[in-house]
Write a protein that holds these residues in place. Structure first.
Motif, PDB file in Angstrom:
ATOM      1  N   THR A  76       0.841  -1.195   0.000  1.00 39.66           N
ATOM      2  CA  THR A  76       0.000   0.000   0.000  1.00 39.66           C
ATOM      3  C   THR A  76       0.876   1.245   0.000  1.00 39.66           C
ATOM      4  OG1 THR A  76      -1.772  -1.141   1.185  1.00 39.66           O
ATOM      5  CG2 THR A  76      -1.772   1.265   1.268  1.00 39.66           C
ATOM      6  N   PHE A  77       0.581   2.170  -0.927  1.00 40.06           N
ATOM      7  CA  PHE A  77       1.360   3.396  -1.029  1.00 40.06           C
ATOM      8  C   PHE A  77       0.544   4.443  -1.783  1.00 40.06           C
ATOM      9  CE2 PHE A  77       2.426   0.406  -4.363  1.00 40.06           C
ATOM     10  CZ  PHE A  77       2.368   1.141  -5.529  1.00 40.06           C
ATOM     11  N   ILE A  78       1.029   5.678  -1.742  1.00 46.00           N
ATOM     12  CA  ILE A  78       0.368   6.795  -2.407  1.00 46.00           C
ATOM     13  C   ILE A  78       1.177   7.182  -3.636  1.00 46.00           C
ATOM     14  CG2 ILE A  78      -0.492   9.164  -2.190  1.00 46.00           C
ATOM     15  CD1 ILE A  78      -1.908   7.159  -0.368  1.00 46.00           C
ATOM     16  N   VAL A  79       0.503   7.265  -4.764  1.00 42.89           N
ATOM     17  CA  VAL A  79       1.110   7.741  -6.005  1.00 42.89           C
ATOM     18  C   VAL A  79       0.625   9.171  -6.250  1.00 42.89           C
ATOM     19  CG1 VAL A  79       1.266   7.449  -8.508  1.00 42.89           C
ATOM     20  CG2 VAL A  79       1.235   5.439  -7.015  1.00 42.89           C
ATOM     21  N   ARG A  80       1.565  10.066  -6.445  1.00 52.49           N
ATOM     22  CA  ARG A  80       1.210  11.443  -6.811  1.00 52.49           C
ATOM     23  C   ARG A  80       1.675  11.695  -8.243  1.00 52.49           C
ATOM     24  NH1 ARG A  80       1.898  17.415  -4.020  1.00 52.49           N
ATOM     25  NH2 ARG A  80       2.532  18.504  -5.901  1.00 52.49           N
ATOM     26  N   VAL A  81       0.773  12.224  -9.061  1.00 50.46           N
ATOM     27  CA  VAL A  81       1.068  12.567 -10.447  1.00 50.46           C
ATOM     28  C   VAL A  81       0.999  14.082 -10.576  1.00 50.46           C
ATOM     29  CG1 VAL A  81       0.448  12.202 -12.863  1.00 50.46           C
ATOM     30  CG2 VAL A  81      -0.037  10.410 -11.166  1.00 50.46           C
ATOM     31  N   THR A  82       2.132  14.703 -10.862  1.00 50.90           N
ATOM     32  CA  THR A  82       2.220  16.156 -10.974  1.00 50.90           C
ATOM     33  C   THR A  82       2.505  16.526 -12.418  1.00 50.90           C
ATOM     34  OG1 THR A  82       3.131  16.291  -8.736  1.00 50.90           O
ATOM     35  CG2 THR A  82       3.370  18.232 -10.127  1.00 50.90           C
ATOM     36  N   VAL A  83       1.724  17.452 -12.956  1.00 54.09           N
ATOM     37  CA  VAL A  83       1.877  17.906 -14.335  1.00 54.09           C
ATOM     38  C   VAL A  83       2.397  19.340 -14.305  1.00 54.09           C
ATOM     39  CG1 VAL A  83       0.701  18.323 -16.529  1.00 54.09           C
ATOM     40  CG2 VAL A  83       0.002  16.393 -15.079  1.00 54.09           C
ATOM     41  N   PRO A  93       5.075  33.039 -18.080  1.00 53.44           N
ATOM     42  CA  PRO A  93       4.248  31.834 -17.899  1.00 53.44           C
ATOM     43  C   PRO A  93       3.202  31.665 -18.987  1.00 53.44           C
ATOM     44  CG  PRO A  93       3.540  33.550 -16.397  1.00 53.44           C
ATOM     45  CD  PRO A  93       4.783  34.054 -17.052  1.00 53.44           C
ATOM     46  N   GLY A  94       3.003  32.695 -19.810  1.00 47.05           N
ATOM     47  CA  GLY A  94       2.017  32.618 -20.881  1.00 47.05           C
ATOM     48  C   GLY A  94       2.537  31.987 -22.153  1.00 47.05           C
ATOM     49  N   ALA A  95       3.787  31.562 -22.147  1.00 47.22           N
ATOM     50  CA  ALA A  95       4.331  30.891 -23.336  1.00 47.22           C
ATOM     51  C   ALA A  95       3.611  29.570 -23.574  1.00 47.22           C
ATOM     52  CB  ALA A  95       5.832  30.659 -23.144  1.00 47.22           C
ATOM     53  N   GLU A  96       3.708  29.067 -24.793  1.00 48.36           N
ATOM     54  CA  GLU A  96       3.108  27.772 -25.099  1.00 48.36           C
ATOM     55  C   GLU A  96       3.689  26.706 -24.178  1.00 48.36           C
ATOM     56  OE1 GLU A  96       0.641  26.960 -27.221  1.00 48.36           O
ATOM     57  OE2 GLU A  96       0.386  29.116 -27.541  1.00 48.36           O
ATOM     58  N   ALA A  97       2.812  25.939 -23.559  1.00 51.42           N
ATOM     59  CA  ALA A  97       3.258  24.955 -22.571  1.00 51.42           C
ATOM     60  C   ALA A  97       3.435  23.580 -23.201  1.00 51.42           C
ATOM     61  CB  ALA A  97       2.255  24.874 -21.419  1.00 51.42           C
ATOM     62  N   ARG A  98       4.431  22.891 -22.714  1.00 50.26           N
ATOM     63  CA  ARG A  98       4.658  21.486 -23.066  1.00 50.26           C
ATOM     64  C   ARG A  98       4.775  20.705 -21.764  1.00 50.26           C
ATOM     65  NH1 ARG A  98       7.166  24.693 -26.697  1.00 50.26           N
ATOM     66  NH2 ARG A  98       6.809  24.258 -28.926  1.00 50.26           N
ATOM     67  N   PRO A  99       3.638  20.427 -21.141  1.00 49.39           N
ATOM     68  CA  PRO A  99       3.661  19.817 -19.807  1.00 49.39           C
ATOM     69  C   PRO A  99       4.326  18.454 -19.800  1.00 49.39           C
ATOM     70  CG  PRO A  99       1.481  20.678 -20.325  1.00 49.39           C
ATOM     71  CD  PRO A  99       2.267  20.685 -21.597  1.00 49.39           C
ATOM     72  N   ARG A 100       4.987  18.170 -18.691  1.00 50.70           N
ATOM     73  CA  ARG A 100       5.598  16.872 -18.464  1.00 50.70           C
ATOM     74  C   ARG A 100       4.954  16.259 -17.228  1.00 50.70           C
ATOM     75  NH1 ARG A 100      11.987  17.217 -19.229  1.00 50.70           N
ATOM     76  NH2 ARG A 100      11.650  14.969 -19.530  1.00 50.70           N
ATOM     77  N   VAL A 101       5.174  14.973 -17.042  1.00 49.36           N
ATOM     78  CA  VAL A 101       4.449  14.228 -16.006  1.00 49.36           C
ATOM     79  C   VAL A 101       5.447  13.643 -15.012  1.00 49.36           C
ATOM     80  CG1 VAL A 101       2.853  12.330 -15.540  1.00 49.36           C
ATOM     81  CG2 VAL A 101       2.612  13.687 -17.647  1.00 49.36           C
ATOM     82  N   LEU A 102       5.359  14.121 -13.783  1.00 54.42           N
ATOM     83  CA  LEU A 102       6.204  13.628 -12.692  1.00 54.42           C
ATOM     84  C   LEU A 102       5.377  12.660 -11.850  1.00 54.42           C
ATOM     85  CD1 LEU A 102       8.802  13.845 -10.871  1.00 54.42           C
ATOM     86  CD2 LEU A 102       7.601  15.705  -9.677  1.00 54.42           C
ATOM     87  N   VAL A 103       5.887  11.463 -11.634  1.00 50.12           N
ATOM     88  CA  VAL A 103       5.201  10.474 -10.805  1.00 50.12           C
ATOM     89  C   VAL A 103       6.096  10.127  -9.623  1.00 50.12           C
ATOM     90  CG1 VAL A 103       4.101   8.207 -10.710  1.00 50.12           C
ATOM     91  CG2 VAL A 103       4.029   9.534 -12.835  1.00 50.12           C
ATOM     92  N   THR A 104       5.563  10.345  -8.434  1.00 48.50           N
ATOM     93  CA  THR A 104       6.295  10.047  -7.206  1.00 48.50           C
ATOM     94  C   THR A 104       5.453   9.126  -6.333  1.00 48.50           C
ATOM     95  OG1 THR A 104       5.393  12.009  -6.099  1.00 48.50           O
ATOM     96  CG2 THR A 104       7.477  12.277  -7.249  1.00 48.50           C
ATOM     97  N   CYS A 105       6.113   8.367  -5.483  1.00 45.89           N
ATOM     98  CA  CYS A 105       5.414   7.450  -4.580  1.00 45.89           C
ATOM     99  C   CYS A 105       5.883   7.710  -3.148  1.00 45.89           C
ATOM    100  CB  CYS A 105       5.686   5.992  -4.947  1.00 45.89           C
ATOM    101  SG  CYS A 105       5.142   5.524  -6.613  1.00 45.89           S
ATOM    102  N   ARG A 106       4.980   7.508  -2.205  1.00 48.62           N
ATOM    103  CA  ARG A 106       5.334   7.640  -0.796  1.00 48.62           C
ATOM    104  C   ARG A 106       4.541   6.619   0.004  1.00 48.62           C
ATOM    105  NH1 ARG A 106       1.404  11.904  -1.249  1.00 48.62           N
ATOM    106  NH2 ARG A 106      -0.179  11.790   0.414  1.00 48.62           N
ATOM    107  N   PRO A 107       4.996   6.286   1.205  1.00 48.37           N
ATOM    108  CA  PRO A 107       4.230   5.335   2.027  1.00 48.37           C
ATOM    109  C   PRO A 107       2.862   5.890   2.393  1.00 48.37           C
ATOM    110  CG  PRO A 107       6.478   5.600   2.842  1.00 48.37           C
ATOM    111  CD  PRO A 107       6.272   6.677   1.824  1.00 48.37           C
ATOM    112  N   ALA A 108       1.913   5.018   2.549  1.00 47.45           N
ATOM    113  CA  ALA A 108       0.568   5.405   2.989  1.00 47.45           C
ATOM    114  C   ALA A 108       0.489   5.360   4.507  1.00 47.45           C
ATOM    115  CB  ALA A 108      -0.480   4.473   2.387  1.00 47.45           C
ATOM    116  N   ALA A 109      -0.238   6.303   5.077  1.00 41.27           N
ATOM    117  CA  ALA A 109      -0.433   6.325   6.524  1.00 41.27           C
ATOM    118  C   ALA A 109      -1.481   5.300   6.924  1.00 41.27           C
ATOM    119  CB  ALA A 109      -0.865   7.713   6.970  1.00 41.27           C
TER     120      ALA A 109
END
Length: 259
Positions: A76-83, A93-109
Motif C-alpha cells: 500500500t502506497f500513495i502515487v502522486r502525479v504532478t503535471v 508563464p504565458g508561453a506555449e506549454a509542453r507539460p511533463r508528467v512527474l510520478v512520485t510514490c510515498r508510504p501510505a499512513a
C-alpha cells in the motif's frame, strides 16, 4: 525512485517546481496493485491540464507512467502525479506549454487518530483545480498546529460558510443521521464523489453556527478515506458515530481498478 515522463528524474528537472511552482496534480492510493477511482483521477488530470496549460493531456500516456512507477513497489502506497512544464518561468508563464508528467510514490499512513481542527477564513486560488500552489493552506495549517490543533477547516471569507479542509473535503452527520456535504467552492475530491455514490447524502450550506447541531464530522481524501473529526474549535464531536463506520465499510467495498 521518482520518474519524469517515465524516466528517472534528476534535480535540474525539478527546479521549476521549487522556483516557479506552476502545475497541478492528483494523488491516489494503491492497495496491492488496485486503486479506487483511477479513471476519475485521470479525468481530473486531463481537465486541469486544459485549465492550467490549455493543453490536451494524453490520458493513456499518463496511465502508462503511473503503472511504470507503481510496478516498482508492493503493498500500500500513495502515487502522486504532478503535471508541470520545467521550461516555464515566472517572467513568461504565458508561453506555449509542453507539460511533463512527474510520478512520485510515498508510504501510505495507517490507523490515523481523529483530528482536532479549528476554522479560519480562507479561499484557495482556483479552488476547483488541484494545483501545486499550497502555500496558503500550509501556512494556515502550520499556524493552527502551533496553536494546539491538528489541522484547519476553511470558511468562505465572504459568505462565512464552511468549505473544505487544508488538503481534504469535509462531511458532516446531522441530527437526523444524514451525511451532509457543505455547499461551497471546493475541490471536488475523488473520494468524496465515490462516497456520494455509495451513501445517501444531502448538500447544503453549512455555517460554523450549524456545527454544534452536528453529531459527527469527517475528513476525506484518497489518503485517509474517512477520518473522524473529534472537535471543531470548542465543539466536541462523536468520533465513533455509527454512520462513520458505515461510510468506511461502504468505501472499502468499492472495487478498485488495476493500476
Amino acid at each position: 525512485m521518482d520518474f519524469l515522463d517515465g524516466n528517472p528524474v534528476d534535480a535540474d528537472s525539478l527546479k521549476a517546481l521549487a522556483l516557479t511552482n506552476l502545475g497541478h496534480f492528483t494523488s491516489l492510493r494503491v492497495d496491492d496493485g488496485m486503486a479506487k477511482g483511477l479513471s476519475r483521477h485521470l479525468d481530473r488530470l486531463v481537465r486541469d491540464c486544459r485549465t492550467v496549460f490549455d493543453v490536451e493531456l494524453d490520458r493513456a500516456r499518463v496511465l502508462s507512467f503511473v503503472r511504470h512507477a507503481a510496478a516498482q513497489r508492493e503493498g500500500t502506497f500513495i502515487v502522486r502525479v504532478t503535471v508541470f512544464d520545467p521550461a516555464l518561468g515566472t517572467a513568461h508563464p504565458g508561453a506555449e506549454a509542453r507539460p511533463r508528467v512527474l510520478v512520485t510514490c510515498r508510504p501510505a499512513a495507517h490507523d490515523l487518530p481523529p483530528l482536532r481542527v479549528t476554522t479560519r477564513a480562507y479561499q484557495r486560488d482556483m479552488p476547483e483545480v488541484k494545483h501545486t500552489g499550497l502555500f496558503g493552506q500550509l501556512a494556515l495549517r502550520r499556524a493552527v498546529q502551533r496553536a494546539g490543533f491538528d489541522d484547519v477547516l476553511f470558511t468562505d471569507p465572504e459568505t462565512g460558510v464552511v468549505s473544505e479542509g487544508g488538503t481534504w473535503n469535509v462531511g458532516f452527520v446531522d441530527d437526523q443521521e444524514r451525511v451532509v456535504w457543505p455547499e461551497a467552492r471546493v475541490l471536488s475530491g475523488v473520494t468524496m464523489r465515490l462516497l456520494q455514490e455509495v451513501h445517501t447524502s444531502v448538500s447544503r450550506p453549512v455555517t460554523p453556527d450549524d456545527v454544534p447541531r452536528m453529531r459527527a464530522a469527517f475528513a476525506t481524501n484518497t489518503s485517509v478515506a474517512v477520518r473522524p473529526l473529534s472537535a471543531i474549535g470548542d465543539v466536541q464531536l462523536d468520533a465513533e458515530h455509527p454512520v462513520l463506520a458505515d461510510l468506511r465499510q461502504r468505501y472499502e467495498k468499492i472495487p478498485g481498478d488495476r493500476v
